[in-house]
Design a protein around this motif. Sequence first.
Motif, PDB file in Angstrom:
ATOM      1  N   HIS A 155       3.387 -17.535 -44.112  1.00  0.00           N
ATOM      2  CA  HIS A 155       3.920 -16.518 -43.205  1.00  0.00           C
ATOM      3  C   HIS A 155       5.366 -16.880 -42.883  1.00  0.00           C
ATOM      4  N   SER A 156       6.107 -15.882 -42.447  1.00  0.00           N
ATOM      5  CA  SER A 156       7.519 -16.055 -42.099  1.00  0.00           C
ATOM      6  C   SER A 156       7.744 -15.699 -40.634  1.00  0.00           C
ATOM      7  N   ALA A 157       8.758 -16.319 -40.061  1.00  0.00           N
ATOM      8  CA  ALA A 157       9.094 -16.054 -38.660  1.00  0.00           C
ATOM      9  C   ALA A 157      10.566 -16.346 -38.441  1.00  0.00           C
ATOM     10  N   ARG A 158      11.115 -15.719 -37.423  1.00  0.00           N
ATOM     11  CA  ARG A 158      12.525 -15.936 -37.074  1.00  0.00           C
ATOM     12  C   ARG A 158      12.591 -16.640 -35.721  1.00  0.00           C
ATOM     13  N   HIS A 159      13.466 -17.648 -35.631  1.00  0.00           N
ATOM     14  CA  HIS A 159      13.545 -18.442 -34.411  1.00  0.00           C
ATOM     15  C   HIS A 159      14.942 -19.035 -34.278  1.00  0.00           C
ATOM     16  N   GLY A 161      17.910 -17.926 -34.497  1.00  0.00           N
ATOM     17  CA  GLY A 161      18.874 -17.559 -35.513  1.00  0.00           C
ATOM     18  C   GLY A 161      18.546 -18.025 -36.911  1.00  0.00           C
ATOM     19  N   SER A 162      17.370 -18.634 -37.099  1.00  0.00           N
ATOM     20  CA  SER A 162      16.964 -19.119 -38.419  1.00  0.00           C
ATOM     21  C   SER A 162      15.724 -18.364 -38.893  1.00  0.00           C
ATOM     22  N   GLU A 163      15.616 -18.229 -40.219  1.00  0.00           N
ATOM     23  CA  GLU A 163      14.441 -17.620 -40.831  1.00  0.00           C
ATOM     24  C   GLU A 163      13.586 -18.736 -41.443  1.00  0.00           C
ATOM     25  N   PHE A 164      12.307 -18.778 -41.045  1.00  0.00           N
ATOM     26  CA  PHE A 164      11.388 -19.811 -41.510  1.00  0.00           C
ATOM     27  C   PHE A 164      10.306 -19.195 -42.393  1.00  0.00           C
ATOM     28  N   THR A 165       9.925 -19.915 -43.429  1.00  0.00           N
ATOM     29  CA  THR A 165       8.745 -19.572 -44.218  1.00  0.00           C
ATOM     30  C   THR A 165       7.862 -20.805 -44.294  1.00  0.00           C
ATOM     31  N   PHE A 166       6.616 -20.649 -43.868  1.00  0.00           N
ATOM     32  CA  PHE A 166       5.645 -21.737 -43.861  1.00  0.00           C
ATOM     33  C   PHE A 166       4.573 -21.443 -44.906  1.00  0.00           C
TER      34      PHE A 166
END
Length: 247
Positions: A155-159, A161-166
């Motif tokens: 899943h992906s999330a924004r936090h 100012g960064s975009e994360f993919t786990f």
Amino acid sequence: MSINALYTDLSGYYDLMCADIDYPAQSLGIQRLHQLFGNGGRRHLDLACGTGPHIRHFLNLGYQCEGLDINQPMLDVAEERCPEAVFSVRDMCEFRFDSPFDLITCFLYSIHYSDGIEKLQGCIESAHQALSANGLFCFNAVDKTRINNNLYVSHSARHDGSEFTFRSGWHYVGSGERQSLRLSIDRTTNGISESWQDEHPMVALSFRELATLLQPWFDVTIFEHDYERIVPWDGESGNALFVCVKR
């Protein structure tokens, strides 16, 4: 990056990594099982509690909660989230408490963090000793014989100012008592990408083997891995909920 570095350096991102987990549904599901199988008590211990999201829901449900984890940065977050609870740095494979609990939980397949069958047996014995009469031990597990090494969840999330993919997936070589949870985290900030790869060694066993370890200490019922419904395990699926009443 090593296991400890991932969880220490990125413990602030742990909740983001688990953002797709339905903590309310999981907590309510176990509460229903506790109502059906438990002794009516309200003292709760969560093993490998992490940042405490499950404990937060059990507190809201009227339980008196404690949590243990081997990682202090995780517990620092948990203490802020759940100031009413008590937390301690302990090994879930060998723990003792002065007062007994009525419910012990271990979510997110964390029971597999035991380092080998002997350590897992220590966890089971510790849970048995820490429970009051007819107390309940609940956890979820994966059957090593049903692991598909090609399956992953992401899943992906924004936090901030960064975009994360786990991304995470189980891996089992097909023999022995070791499996692993493979994790990757990708972070992109202002067009610059970073990536962390990690592999967590975990104990591997079949549900039949796990039930055999539990049965000297508990009456064991295995359910489908479904927190919305109480359904007996179909004997085929590779994920399940173990509901164990202290003998």
